[in-house]
Design a protein around this motif. Structure first.
Motif, PDB file in Angstrom:
ATOM      1  N   SER A 177     -12.577  42.285  12.039  1.00  0.00           N
ATOM      2  CA  SER A 177     -11.406  42.418  12.902  1.00  0.00           C
ATOM      3  C   SER A 177     -10.120  42.196  12.121  1.00  0.00           C
ATOM      4  O   SER A 177     -10.120  41.630  11.025  1.00  0.00           O
ATOM      5  N   PHE A 178      -9.018  42.662  12.689  1.00  0.00           N
ATOM      6  CA  PHE A 178      -7.682  42.422  12.156  1.00  0.00           C
ATOM      7  C   PHE A 178      -6.998  41.401  13.064  1.00  0.00           C
ATOM      8  O   PHE A 178      -6.921  41.612  14.278  1.00  0.00           O
ATOM      9  N   ASP A 179      -6.523  40.286  12.481  1.00  0.00           N
ATOM     10  CA  ASP A 179      -5.882  39.287  13.331  1.00  0.00           C
ATOM     11  C   ASP A 179      -4.464  39.735  13.698  1.00  0.00           C
ATOM     12  O   ASP A 179      -3.929  40.715  13.162  1.00  0.00           O
ATOM     13  N   GLY A 180      -3.865  38.999  14.633  1.00  0.00           N
ATOM     14  CA  GLY A 180      -2.557  39.373  15.143  1.00  0.00           C
ATOM     15  C   GLY A 180      -1.485  39.396  14.073  1.00  0.00           C
ATOM     16  O   GLY A 180      -0.608  40.271  14.075  1.00  0.00           O
ATOM     17  N   ASP A 181      -1.531  38.452  13.142  1.00  0.00           N
ATOM     18  CA  ASP A 181      -0.534  38.395  12.081  1.00  0.00           C
ATOM     19  C   ASP A 181      -0.643  39.620  11.183  1.00  0.00           C
ATOM     20  O   ASP A 181       0.365  40.219  10.797  1.00  0.00           O
TER      21      ASP A 181
ATOM     22  N   LEU B 177       0.074  29.159   5.991  1.00  0.00           N
ATOM     23  CA  LEU B 177       1.519  29.368   5.985  1.00  0.00           C
ATOM     24  C   LEU B 177       1.959  30.018   4.674  1.00  0.00           C
ATOM     25  O   LEU B 177       2.757  30.967   4.672  1.00  0.00           O
ATOM     26  N   LYS B 178       1.423  29.517   3.557  1.00  0.00           N
ATOM     27  CA  LYS B 178       1.765  30.091   2.255  1.00  0.00           C
ATOM     28  C   LYS B 178       1.263  31.526   2.149  1.00  0.00           C
ATOM     29  O   LYS B 178       1.926  32.392   1.567  1.00  0.00           O
ATOM     30  N   ARG B 179       0.071  31.771   2.703  1.00  0.00           N
ATOM     31  CA  ARG B 179      -0.459  33.130   2.680  1.00  0.00           C
ATOM     32  C   ARG B 179       0.449  34.063   3.474  1.00  0.00           C
ATOM     33  O   ARG B 179       0.727  35.184   3.054  1.00  0.00           O
ATOM     34  N   HIS B 180       0.921  33.549   4.622  1.00  0.00           N
ATOM     35  CA  HIS B 180       1.841  34.361   5.435  1.00  0.00           C
ATOM     36  C   HIS B 180       3.149  34.612   4.684  1.00  0.00           C
ATOM     37  O   HIS B 180       3.680  35.727   4.719  1.00  0.00           O
ATOM     38  N   GLU B 181       3.657  33.576   3.997  1.00  0.00           N
ATOM     39  CA  GLU B 181       4.893  33.741   3.241  1.00  0.00           C
ATOM     40  C   GLU B 181       4.728  34.788   2.148  1.00  0.00           C
ATOM     41  O   GLU B 181       5.628  35.607   1.912  1.00  0.00           O
ATOM     42  N   LYS B 182       3.571  34.774   1.477  1.00  0.00           N
ATOM     43  CA  LYS B 182       3.325  35.765   0.430  1.00  0.00           C
ATOM     44  C   LYS B 182       3.244  37.168   1.023  1.00  0.00           C
ATOM     45  O   LYS B 182       3.713  38.140   0.425  1.00  0.00           O
ATOM     46  N   ARG B 183       2.637  37.261   2.213  1.00  0.00           N
ATOM     47  CA  ARG B 183       2.559  38.570   2.863  1.00  0.00           C
ATOM     48  C   ARG B 183       3.952  39.080   3.220  1.00  0.00           C
ATOM     49  O   ARG B 183       4.265  40.251   3.005  1.00  0.00           O
ATOM     50  N   VAL B 184       4.777  38.197   3.773  1.00  0.00           N
ATOM     51  CA  VAL B 184       6.137  38.594   4.139  1.00  0.00           C
ATOM     52  C   VAL B 184       6.926  38.962   2.884  1.00  0.00           C
ATOM     53  O   VAL B 184       7.706  39.926   2.884  1.00  0.00           O
ATOM     54  N   GLU B 185       6.717  38.206   1.802  1.00  0.00           N
ATOM     55  CA  GLU B 185       7.401  38.511   0.546  1.00  0.00           C
ATOM     56  C   GLU B 185       6.975  39.882   0.024  1.00  0.00           C
ATOM     57  O   GLU B 185       7.804  40.669  -0.444  1.00  0.00           O
TER      58      GLU B 185
ATOM     59  N   GLN C  34       0.846  -1.187   0.000  1.00  0.00           N
ATOM     60  CA  GLN C  34       0.000   0.000   0.000  1.00  0.00           C
ATOM     61  C   GLN C  34       0.886   1.244   0.000  1.00  0.00           C
ATOM     62  O   GLN C  34       2.099   1.160   0.170  1.00  0.00           O
ATOM     63  N   VAL C  35       0.262   2.392  -0.179  1.00  0.00           N
ATOM     64  CA  VAL C  35       0.934   3.687  -0.064  1.00  0.00           C
ATOM     65  C   VAL C  35       0.287   4.435   1.091  1.00  0.00           C
ATOM     66  O   VAL C  35      -0.932   4.621   1.112  1.00  0.00           O
ATOM     67  N   VAL C  36       1.129   4.803   2.070  1.00  0.00           N
ATOM     68  CA  VAL C  36       0.644   5.560   3.218  1.00  0.00           C
ATOM     69  C   VAL C  36       0.963   7.043   2.972  1.00  0.00           C
ATOM     70  O   VAL C  36       2.096   7.383   2.624  1.00  0.00           O
ATOM     71  N   SER C  37      -0.014   7.906   3.171  1.00  0.00           N
ATOM     72  CA  SER C  37       0.168   9.323   2.856  1.00  0.00           C
ATOM     73  C   SER C  37      -0.378  10.212   3.963  1.00  0.00           C
ATOM     74  O   SER C  37      -1.332   9.850   4.657  1.00  0.00           O
ATOM     75  N   ALA C  38       0.255  11.347   4.100  1.00  0.00           N
ATOM     76  CA  ALA C  38      -0.215  12.380   5.026  1.00  0.00           C
ATOM     77  C   ALA C  38      -0.119  13.719   4.318  1.00  0.00           C
ATOM     78  O   ALA C  38       0.906  14.029   3.698  1.00  0.00           O
ATOM     79  N   ALA C  39      -1.165  14.512   4.399  1.00  0.00           N
ATOM     80  CA  ALA C  39      -1.205  15.825   3.747  1.00  0.00           C
ATOM     81  C   ALA C  39      -1.508  16.890   4.795  1.00  0.00           C
ATOM     82  O   ALA C  39      -2.496  16.787   5.525  1.00  0.00           O
ATOM     83  N   ARG C  40      -0.630  17.896   4.868  1.00  0.00           N
ATOM     84  CA  ARG C  40      -0.803  18.983   5.838  1.00  0.00           C
ATOM     85  C   ARG C  40      -1.261  20.248   5.114  1.00  0.00           C
ATOM     86  O   ARG C  40      -0.649  20.665   4.130  1.00  0.00           O
ATOM     87  N   ASP C  41      -2.313  20.842   5.617  1.00  0.00           N
ATOM     88  CA  ASP C  41      -2.837  22.073   5.026  1.00  0.00           C
ATOM     89  C   ASP C  41      -1.901  23.234   5.392  1.00  0.00           C
ATOM     90  O   ASP C  41      -1.793  23.622   6.554  1.00  0.00           O
ATOM     91  N   ILE C  42      -1.205  23.775   4.399  1.00  0.00           N
ATOM     92  CA  ILE C  42      -0.276  24.884   4.639  1.00  0.00           C
ATOM     93  C   ILE C  42      -0.764  26.159   3.953  1.00  0.00           C
ATOM     94  O   ILE C  42       0.035  27.045   3.633  1.00  0.00           O
ATOM     95  N   THR C  43      -2.067  26.242   3.734  1.00  0.00           N
ATOM     96  CA  THR C  43      -2.627  27.418   3.058  1.00  0.00           C
ATOM     97  C   THR C  43      -2.294  28.696   3.815  1.00  0.00           C
ATOM     98  O   THR C  43      -1.837  29.683   3.234  1.00  0.00           O
TER      99      THR C  43
END
Length: 643
Positions: free
Chosen positions: A375-379, A239-247, A228-237
């Protein structure tokens, strides 16, 4: 009827069996016989068990009547299986699995109870069940998607809180082919194919508006075949949004470095603020301290449209009576929950609700708003405050550069006036001086014999004054031309320049029997002609002052290189310079020294101006014997070629 031999075998097996065995009377349910293992289980001898009913040694829900019913059932049907709880010799309950089998012993129907202690097995099973439930609970609440695929790419398991973002329930994908479910996502199909081919894959994948970091790991059986193939997927949406903001914030910082006007800086800041928090309304004001008012300098197109203006400059200013003005002077970022509820808004007609105001130090105010209450979140707050700090620094730099440009323009006008003066000095002023000198010479030649001694002295004063005025005009002309007649900087050998200077002064050196010694002089990045002027002025001064003091002039020239610059030293054995004159000695027409010498007193001023043009320094070093001058010039930077 069993033979004696068979009975012996039966007895040996019965006694040696490690599992407890009890033989029951099929009619009464009493124990007819028990082996040693049964005695050990109950903590008594097998003989003591004989004649007892099950209900007498079992604290379980089975009474004697219940046990007799089961024995009767086994005697009738042939077999019954049941679990009982028995109290062991240690006082602890033991869970046993009992199989009741009908048997014919000595021509009598009996029911044989084969007892198996399953306490440890049940405990382990219960623990396994609890662990499985805990694991399922954990998997169901992890912010990931965990799934398995069979060798054909069919989902065999799916769980995890991350399924919520995909609109799926745990197990909903099971039995579905990944190639059918995600046929529209080629990057997912490609990763699965690699995993099914036995390759471990880590990849970032997008599903609609979501971004997942997914890991696929093949699992093989003992024969090396894919199980079989065991898989795990982490939602990094997020995180990516934060990276784009920092960029975006980083891009803003770089852009602001090149902004030359407040409007350009405001355009960059409002655009980046809009990107960072994905809100369309952003505007920026600059503070005018003269009338204590904030004036608009930039805004997003959406903010201008909402305000009903064509350009950002038409937005409402924020005067001393407005709430935004107060926030600016307080200096703290502030969220206005509902702009419409303010008593003194700067723009009461603006259909805006939530507003974040970020003071830009004492430079201005950045506002980000929304047409709804939100509201404005902390980030968001954190990134916007960094942006505001960067914007404040940019505005301060622009203000400094604006003042500097004004000073530069003023300096250029001053230089133009100086050049005009140099032109006048070289033409208009010198012509009258020549005329005065010529007519005085004519008077002397025509009437000199007729003048008495006093008149002749006056005539000499006039000639000397005209000549001195001519020298001063020439000196001013040389001083003004330090910049206008300057050459390009180049790698210069000071030793060569000094040799040319000494050649020019050779007659004077020989005349007064002067000695000039030099050490090794490192190369510099300079205008060689102007460096020659510096050497000539310093050497001439040293020779003249020493000669006037009645000593044979001795001058030493040396230099050392350190930290990107070369420090030159020119010292002599003359009368020296008083401590009170060490600063003023570089002023125009200022003369210092213990003795009077001829000259205009502008030579050291020219030296200073030349050295300053080279970003250097010149000063008089305290000395007990003679005068010591030091000046610095930029050293030659070594550039290593890649060839």
């Amino acid at each position: 009827m069993a033979s004696t031999k068979d009975a012996a075998i039966y007895r040996d097996v019965f006694e040696a069996n490690p599992d407890p065995i009890m033989v029951h009377d099929a009619d009464t349910g009493t124990v007819v016989r028990a082996n040693q293992a049964a005695g050990d289980l109950l903590g008594c001898s097998p003989d003591d068990i004989a004649g007892m009913h099950v209900g007498e040694f079992s604290p379980s829900e089975y009474t004697t009547a219940d046990a007799n019913d089961l024995i009767t059932e086994a005697a009738t049907s042939g077999s019954v299986r049941v679990e009982w709880t028995i109290q062991g010799p240690d006082g602890q309950d033991r869970l046993v699995e009992v199989t009741l089998e009908r048997a014919l012993i000595d021509d009598t129907t009996r029911v044989v109870a084969f007892i198996h202690d399953v306490t440890a097995v049940r405990r382990q099973k219960r623990k396994h069940t609890e662990q499985t439930q805990q694991l399922q609970t954990l998997m169901g609440n992890l912010p990931v998607v965990v799934f398995t695929l069979d060798p054909d790419g069919v989902f065999t398991y799916s769980a995890g809180k991350g399924l919520d973002g995909l609109g799926l329930e745990p197990g909903e994908l099971e039995g579905v082919s990944v190639f059918e479910a995600y046929s529209e996502y080629p990057d997912i199909i490609s990763a699965v194919e690699l995993a099914l081919d036995g390759e471990e894959v880590r990849v970032t994948q997008e599903i609609d508006d979501l971004v997942f970091e997914t890991w696929y790991r093949p699992v093989f059986d003992d024969d090396g075949q894919l199980k079989q193939v065991v898989s795990a997927a982490r939602d990094i949406t997020d995180l990516k949004r934060h990276e784009k903001r920092v960029e975006a914030l980083s891009d803003a910082t770089n852009e602001l470095l090149y902004s030359r006007t407040e409007a350009a800086a405001a355009e960059t800041v409002t655009r980046i603020a809009q990107q960072i928090i994905d809100r369309p309304l952003a505007a920026m004001w600059s503070y005018d301290g003269d009338d204590d008012t904030l004036y608009p300098i930039g805004a997003t197109a959406e903010a201008a449209d909402l305000a009903g203006v064509d350009t950002p400059a038409e937005l409402s200013p924020m005067g001393p009576e407005s709430e935004e003005h107060r926030i600016f002077h307080d200096g703290e970022s502030t969220v206005i929950e509902d702009y419409q509820a303010l008593s003194d808004p700067a723009a009461p007609a603006m259909p805006m609700r939530t507003l974040l105001c970020l003071p830009l130090d004492d430079q201005g105010l950045l506002c980000i708003g929304s047409e709804t209450v939100s509201s404005f979140d902390g980030d968001e707050r954190f990134l916007l405050e960094i942006l505001a700090s960067t914007a404040a620094a940019a505005l301060e730099r622009i203000e400094r550069e604006t003042r500097l440009k004004a000073k530069q323009a003023e300096l250029e006008r001053s230089n133009e006036a100086l050049q005009q003066f140099a032109y006048i000095a070289s033409h208009d002023l010198q012509e009258p001086l020549r005329m005065v000198s010529s007519y005085v010479d004519l008077l002397d030649s025509e009437y000199g014999d007729d003048l008495d001694e006093e008149a002749a002295e006056y005539m000499a004063f006039a000639v000397d004054g005209a000549n001195r005025m001519q020298e001063m005009v020439d000196a001013l002309l040389r001083y003004s031309r330090v910049e206008t007649n300057a050459g390009e900087f180049e790698e210069t050998d000071p030793e060569t320049v000094l040799d040319r200077t000494l050649d020019a002064l050779q007659m004077r050196i020989e005349e007064v029997d002067a000695t000039v010694t030099t050490e090794s002089l490192p190369p510099v990045d300079a205008d060689p002609n102007q460096i020659g002027q510096v050497f000539q002025n310093l050497l001439e001064n040293a020779i003249e002052y020493a000669t006037e003091a009645g000593v044979d002039p001795h001058v030493e020239v040396s230099a050392v290189e350190d930290d990107g610059e070369v420090t030159f030293t020119v010292s002599d054995n003359g009368p020296g310079i008083r401590a009170a004159d060490r600063e003023e000695v570089f002023d125009i027409f200022h003369r210092a020294g213990a003795h009077d010498t001829e000259g205009t007193g502008i030579g050291l001023a020219v030296c200073q101006r030349i050295v300053l043009r080279h970003d250097g320094r010149i000063w008089v070093e305290p000395s007990d014997d003679g005068a010591t001058f030091k000046f610095t010039l930029p050293a030659v930077t070594e550039v290593t070629s890649d060839d």
